[in-house]
Design a protein around this motif. Structure first.
Motif, PDB file in Angstrom:
ATOM      1  N   GLU A 424       0.983  -1.255   0.119  1.00 27.60           N
ATOM      2  CA  GLU A 424       0.037   0.111   0.224  1.00 27.60           C
ATOM      3  C   GLU A 424       0.809   1.156  -0.085  1.00 27.60           C
ATOM      4  O   GLU A 424       2.118   1.283   0.646  1.00 27.60           O
ATOM      5  CB  GLU A 424      -0.995   0.011   1.308  1.00 27.60           C
ATOM      6  N   PHE A 425       0.437   2.198  -0.564  1.00 32.07           N
ATOM      7  CA  PHE A 425       1.236   3.542  -0.793  1.00 32.07           C
ATOM      8  C   PHE A 425       1.967   4.209   0.507  1.00 32.07           C
ATOM      9  O   PHE A 425       2.981   4.488   0.617  1.00 32.07           O
ATOM     10  CB  PHE A 425       0.529   4.626  -1.566  1.00 32.07           C
ATOM     11  N   ALA A 426       1.188   4.176   1.409  1.00 34.72           N
ATOM     12  CA  ALA A 426       1.282   4.693   2.761  1.00 34.72           C
ATOM     13  C   ALA A 426       2.759   3.877   3.467  1.00 34.72           C
ATOM     14  O   ALA A 426       3.465   4.566   3.671  1.00 34.72           O
ATOM     15  CB  ALA A 426       0.203   4.747   3.803  1.00 34.72           C
ATOM     16  N   GLN A 427       2.402   2.524   3.211  1.00 35.20           N
ATOM     17  CA  GLN A 427       3.572   1.824   3.873  1.00 35.20           C
ATOM     18  C   GLN A 427       4.727   1.876   3.057  1.00 35.20           C
ATOM     19  O   GLN A 427       6.003   1.906   3.561  1.00 35.20           O
ATOM     20  CB  GLN A 427       2.883   0.468   4.092  1.00 35.20           C
ATOM     21  N   TYR A 428       4.276   1.848   1.799  1.00 39.73           N
ATOM     22  CA  TYR A 428       5.460   2.110   0.767  1.00 39.73           C
ATOM     23  C   TYR A 428       6.542   3.298   0.991  1.00 39.73           C
ATOM     24  O   TYR A 428       7.681   3.176   1.287  1.00 39.73           O
ATOM     25  CB  TYR A 428       4.880   2.038  -0.718  1.00 39.73           C
ATOM     26  N   LEU A 429       5.685   4.461   1.101  1.00 39.86           N
ATOM     27  CA  LEU A 429       6.420   5.688   1.547  1.00 39.86           C
ATOM     28  C   LEU A 429       7.244   5.423   2.878  1.00 39.86           C
ATOM     29  O   LEU A 429       8.391   6.064   2.911  1.00 39.86           O
ATOM     30  CB  LEU A 429       5.351   6.804   1.426  1.00 39.86           C
ATOM     31  N   ASP A 430       6.692   4.926   3.737  1.00 35.64           N
ATOM     32  CA  ASP A 430       7.334   4.701   5.100  1.00 35.64           C
ATOM     33  C   ASP A 430       8.761   3.996   4.725  1.00 35.64           C
ATOM     34  O   ASP A 430       9.592   4.196   5.319  1.00 35.64           O
ATOM     35  CB  ASP A 430       6.427   3.834   6.021  1.00 35.64           C
TER      36      ASP A 430
ATOM     37  N   PRO B  31      -0.569  -0.657   8.018  1.00 39.41           N
ATOM     38  CA  PRO B  31       0.565   0.412   8.075  1.00 39.41           C
ATOM     39  C   PRO B  31       0.919   1.252   7.430  1.00 39.41           C
ATOM     40  O   PRO B  31       0.127   1.779   6.294  1.00 39.41           O
ATOM     41  CB  PRO B  31       1.841  -0.850   7.890  1.00 39.41           C
ATOM     42  N   GLY B  32       1.697   2.197   7.680  1.00 38.46           N
ATOM     43  CA  GLY B  32       2.091   3.338   7.024  1.00 38.46           C
ATOM     44  C   GLY B  32       1.297   4.752   7.363  1.00 38.46           C
ATOM     45  O   GLY B  32       0.359   4.710   8.177  1.00 38.46           O
ATOM     46  N   ASP B  33       1.959   5.912   7.222  1.00 38.23           N
ATOM     47  CA  ASP B  33       1.299   7.229   7.559  1.00 38.23           C
ATOM     48  C   ASP B  33       0.398   7.634   6.463  1.00 38.23           C
ATOM     49  O   ASP B  33       0.540   8.099   5.315  1.00 38.23           O
ATOM     50  CB  ASP B  33       2.434   8.308   7.823  1.00 38.23           C
ATOM     51  N   PRO B  34      -0.928   7.635   6.848  1.00 43.28           N
ATOM     52  CA  PRO B  34      -1.764   7.896   5.898  1.00 43.28           C
ATOM     53  C   PRO B  34      -1.910   9.536   5.453  1.00 43.28           C
ATOM     54  O   PRO B  34      -2.349   9.748   4.387  1.00 43.28           O
ATOM     55  CB  PRO B  34      -3.227   7.851   6.462  1.00 43.28           C
ATOM     56  N   ALA B  37       0.841   9.807   2.920  1.00 38.28           N
ATOM     57  CA  ALA B  37       0.317   9.114   1.456  1.00 38.28           C
ATOM     58  C   ALA B  37      -0.751  10.017   0.890  1.00 38.28           C
ATOM     59  O   ALA B  37      -0.567   9.881  -0.301  1.00 38.28           O
ATOM     60  CB  ALA B  37      -0.250   7.998   1.991  1.00 38.28           C
ATOM     61  N   GLN B 269      -7.524   5.302   2.084  1.00 40.40           N
ATOM     62  CA  GLN B 269      -6.806   6.266   2.774  1.00 40.40           C
ATOM     63  C   GLN B 269      -6.526   6.242   4.320  1.00 40.40           C
ATOM     64  O   GLN B 269      -6.493   7.356   4.890  1.00 40.40           O
ATOM     65  CB  GLN B 269      -7.334   7.802   2.175  1.00 40.40           C
ATOM     66  N   GLN B 270      -7.299   5.093   4.917  1.00 43.42           N
ATOM     67  CA  GLN B 270      -7.075   4.934   6.246  1.00 43.42           C
ATOM     68  C   GLN B 270      -7.694   6.106   7.055  1.00 43.42           C
ATOM     69  O   GLN B 270      -6.997   6.507   8.154  1.00 43.42           O
ATOM     70  CB  GLN B 270      -5.746   5.024   6.535  1.00 43.42           C
TER      71      GLN B 270
END
Lengths: 545, 307
Positions: A424-430, B31-34, B37, B269-270
């Motif tokens: 997923e893009f958010a995780q990818y950027l992390d 995971p990840g920062d929404p 993103a 987009q969480q």
């Protein structure tokens, strides 16, 4: 009124700006050839552009309609019409053209003086002054407002202090009088003129600060078009021509409706059915059939949208530049473009995109397909051991071509052990941010403003905001710094090209291709032009009936 | 009956907390920062990022986030989306659209589905029966998105009968997507009613009614059909809730600005509060439609009682 008669002769102005010979305009003359779209670079007879009428154009749902907060195209396209900045971009050359700017002067590329025109008004009738710009810029940087374009002001003196919450206004920006703004930068920056045309630098009227949320529903700008009603979420944004707009090339159509779609396939059918006049960017799977479906009413435009495969240069297996070169030379870009994108991409041969005058077709030597030399380079560098992990973000249509690229590495470099990591893009950027990537990764870059500086500095300088490769070259840093400090733009361009060469020596990423955008429209509109930002210049669209 | 309804409504309380917490936890687990993103491949300034993370409580642990959200809900604040819109506004604007679509589909499902079921059930083995069997089999086996695109192409583009996107054309806009949304359920409802009717027509009480000399219309209408409708009502009740969810695909294809597109966007987009808001509304609709079904049972068959 003087303004009205001016609007009527716009046909000639618009045609001239296209570098197409045109006879004198006049809304009353019959249209020479209604079937002709007179668009991009076709050597056909130019059609005469007429004012008036209404048309609809596809859009995606904007995230924001506040210029200082709008980072994506869906919002910027609309704001581009509602607001007029100091500069706008020439649709053909991507060069900055003054709109509200009278002059921009500097001796050292660090201290600048902007003089603005005094005849522009916001749609509520209040005049646009130097203070309108200064306030909007300070608002952009205000941490409480949390505007996503704040970092475009990074090199303004006082940016740090405002972001840290120490003060309200940037010390480096001042409205000396109603028409004069002075800007002091932390270091010399010659492409300022180009940057000042970007969305984040538009002025805001007083009324905006009273209630920014209410303002966003129907922004009051100073552009060619004003809001007709409010932003109808997920449905449409309608705008009408603002007849008091004093600049050159006022808008042609009386009314423009941005119809918002969630699925471009539906939009494509709607253009075929005639419910939508312009679709800027067709679904990839329609690329093959679009010519037959639309014939003359189709335009292909080069864009700055750049796709690359980056290397984690902090991973020792990619330390040797010959390994990176081998990976690049093993890819047959042309074959992939034809097989997967139906030809709608342009192979990348440089880091500065072809929409800019600074672009050179032969800048990147390692971008030519040469499987034998690729294998040889890899062998001499000691080969590639272990598993090759290829990274891309999921759900955005990258699966197919990433697989094709990997297949070419398998075939041409003999790397058998390949694994895909799609996130997923958010995780990818992390992961990118944290430097936790262990193989080639897909990313893209689009120019917000048309300067080679923007194509290079954020990506390839040490500590650059989008430098995910970990490239740290003092030579590159120095050259870009030098170019930024060169007040003469032509001279600066040469230095940017030297910087580009220095980066390509290092090859932190594999330039793959630039997107070619296919736009389709109904026969009732003509003069559909897309510029380097992938914005259809709706103000120049002419409606036939 | 009143106590029964009240008890059923009380059951919504644990369902409400359970569903919202579950959704919150799932969104939290992605995971990840929404915020980053949302800005795409271009980074945003550190100060801006921090202010935004703070505004949306993203720096808090899961339970605190959930607690703050629920506290907001009870004071009438459903939170806001990352683009700064009030979730309450989104719901108020989007739900009626999806509801209209679902109701259009529901009416189509009832009218067409029940008619086809009754016709096929009454004339077992006839041409009509075979036609219903074949066509429902076909509809069930075609994926919804294929059906959607084909309907767009043929009825919208080739024939030009109905609009193919948006809701600008008023109620007509809902016909084509409504039909596509209804298609699968319609087929199930028709077959369910047919089978049920065929069975009941062979039952003893129908033979008794017939031998008493009642008119056929009365035998079928008052006796056989009434009993045959019980399983169909169960299905239809559950189906209204399913339709609200199933609208995600249909709304996307037909560009209908309902909750379908919004929930898809919000999940990717969480956006916890937006997802929870929509899911909660869906849960309530699901509970209510099942409640109505249970009440209807009592009306159709007085033997069914809940006290």
């Amino acid at each position: 009124m003087r303004m009205r008669s001016y609007t009527r002769t716009f046909g000639a102005v618009a045609a001239a700006s296209l570098l197409i010979t045109a006879c004198g305009g006049g809304g009353d003359d019959p249209v020479a050839d209604p079937g002709d779209d007179g668009g991009n670079g076709d050597a056909t007879e130019p059609a005469e552009q007429t004012a008036g009428g209404e048309f609809s154009i596809h859009n995606c749902e904007p995230q924001s309609l506040i210029p200082q907060d709008s980072t994506e195209v869906c919002g910027s396209k609309v704001l581009d019409q509602l607001f007029s900045g100091l500069y706008e971009y020439d649709p053909e050359t991507y060069e900055p053209v003054p709109v509200m700017a009278e002059s921009l002067e500097s001796d050292d590329a660090q201290n600048w003086t902007v003089t603005i025109r005094d005849d522009f008004t916001f749609h509520d009738g209040t005049p646009v002054t130097a203070q309108s710009f200064v306030d909007a810029w300070n608002f952009a940087v205000d941490p409480d407002a949390a505007n996503r374009n704040a970092n475009f002001f990074e090199n303004f003196v006082g940016y740090e202090e405002v972001q840290a919450g120490e003060t309200d206004a940037m010390a480096g920006v001042e409205a000396v009088d109603d028409t004069t703004i002075t800007i002091e930068l932390t270091e010399p920056f010659s492409p300022l003129e180009t940057m000042l045309g970007y969305t984040a630098f538009y002025p805001l009227p007083e009324v905006a600060y009273d209630d920014m949320d209410a303002f966003e529903e129907a922004p009051v700008g100073n552009g060619r078009y004003q809001m007709d009603g409010v932003w109808e979420r997920d449905q449409q944004i309608a705008m009408t021509r603002y007849d008091e707009w004093p600049g050159e090339n006022p808008g042609l159509a009386d009314r423009i409706v941005w119809q918002i779609y969630s699925d471009i396939n539906t939009a494509y059918l709607d253009v075929q059915q005639g419910n939508l006049d312009i679709l800027d960017g067709i679904p990839p799977e329609r690329e093959g059939a679009a010519d037959a479906d639309f014939g003359e009413d189709l335009i292909r435009t080069d864009t700055s949208s750049f796709t690359y495969m980056g290397f984690p240069m902090y991973d020792e297996r990619f330390e040797d530049v010959d390994v990176r070169r081998a990976f690049s030379m093993a890819i047959d870009r042309e074959a992939i473009i034809n097989a997967i994108f139906a030809g709608a991409r342009q192979p990348a041969t440089a880091l500065i995109p072809p929409v800019l005058a600074t672009h050179r077709e032969d800048a990147c030597e390692a971008c030519t397909f040469d499987p034998e030399q690729a294998q040889q380079l890899l062998d001499e560098a000691g080969g590639f051991d272990g598993e090759l992990v290829v990274y891309f973000n999921s759900g955005a249509g990258h699966e197919e071509w990433v697989e094709a690229v990997s297949n070419q590495w398998r075939e041409n470099l003999g790397i058998e052990n390949i694994r895909f990591e799609s996130l997923e893009f958010a995780q990818y950027l992390d992961l990118l941010e944290g430097g936790q990537i262990e193989g080639p990764f897909r990313l893209g870059w689009v120019l917000s403003y048309g300067s080679p500086q923007y194509a290079l500095e954020p990506l390839y300088t040490s500590g650059g905001s989008s430098n995910y490769f970990g490239i740290e070259s003092s030579q590159v840093d120095d050259l870009i710094g030098e170019a930024n400090a060169t007040p003469d733009l032509d001279e600066a361009e040469g230095v940017y090209q030297q910087a580009e060469d220095a980066i390509l020596e290092e090859l932190p990423n594999i330039p793959l291709w630039y997107e070619t955008r296919t736009t389709v429209h109904t026969p009732r509109v003509s003069n559909v032009i897309m510029d380097g930002r992938t914005f259809v210049r709706v103000e120049q669209v002419s409606v036939e009936d | 009956m009143g106590r029964y309804v009240a008890r059923r409504l009380l059951q919504t309380v644990p369902v409400f907390f359970g569903a919202t917490f579950l959704v919150f936890a799932m969104v939290f687990a992605i995971p990840g920062d929404p915020i980053q993103a949302l800005a795409g491949e271009r980074p945003i300034s550190a100060a801006t990022l921090e202010v935004l993370r703070d505004r949306y409580n993203l720096n808090d642990p899961l339970l605190v986030q959930y607690g703050k959200y629920i506290a907001g809900v009870f004071t009438g604040d459903l939170g806001q989306s990352f683009t700064g819109r009030q979730v309450a506004d989104i719901l108020a604007q989007r739900f009626p659209v999806t509801l209209r679509l679902a109701l259009t589909a529901f009416v189509i499902e009832i009218v067409l589905g029940l008619t086809a079921g009754i016709l096929a059930g009454l004339r077992r083995g006839s041409f009509v029966d075979n036609l219903v069997l074949v066509s429902t089999t076909a509809v069930v086996s075609i994926p919804v998105f294929v059906l959607g695109y084909v309907a767009q192409l043929v009825i919208g583009l080739e024939l030009g009968w109905l609009p193919i996107s948006g809701i600008r054309a008023g109620w007509q806009s809902y016909l084509l997507p409504g039909f596509v949304l209804a298609a699968t359920s319609l087929a199930y409802a028709a077959r369910l009613l047919r089978t049920s009717l065929v069975e009941n027509l062979r039952a003893d009480y129908v033979r008794t009614a017939t031998s008493k000399g009642l008119r056929r219309s009365r035998v079928v209408g008052r006796h056989a059909l009434r009993n045959s409708l019980i399983p169909v009502i169960t299905f239809l009740g559950a189906d209204l809730g399913v339709m609200m969810g199933g609208a995600i695909i249909t709304e996307g294809i037909f560009n209908i600005p309902g909750i379908g597109g919004e929930i898809f966007r919000a999940v990717s987009q969480q956006e916890g509060p937006v997802v929870v808001g929509i899911v909660t509304a869906l849960v309530v609709i699901f509970i209510l439609s099942n409640l109505i079904v249970d009440v209807l049972y009592g009306v159709l068959d007085p033997r069914i009682r809940y006290e």
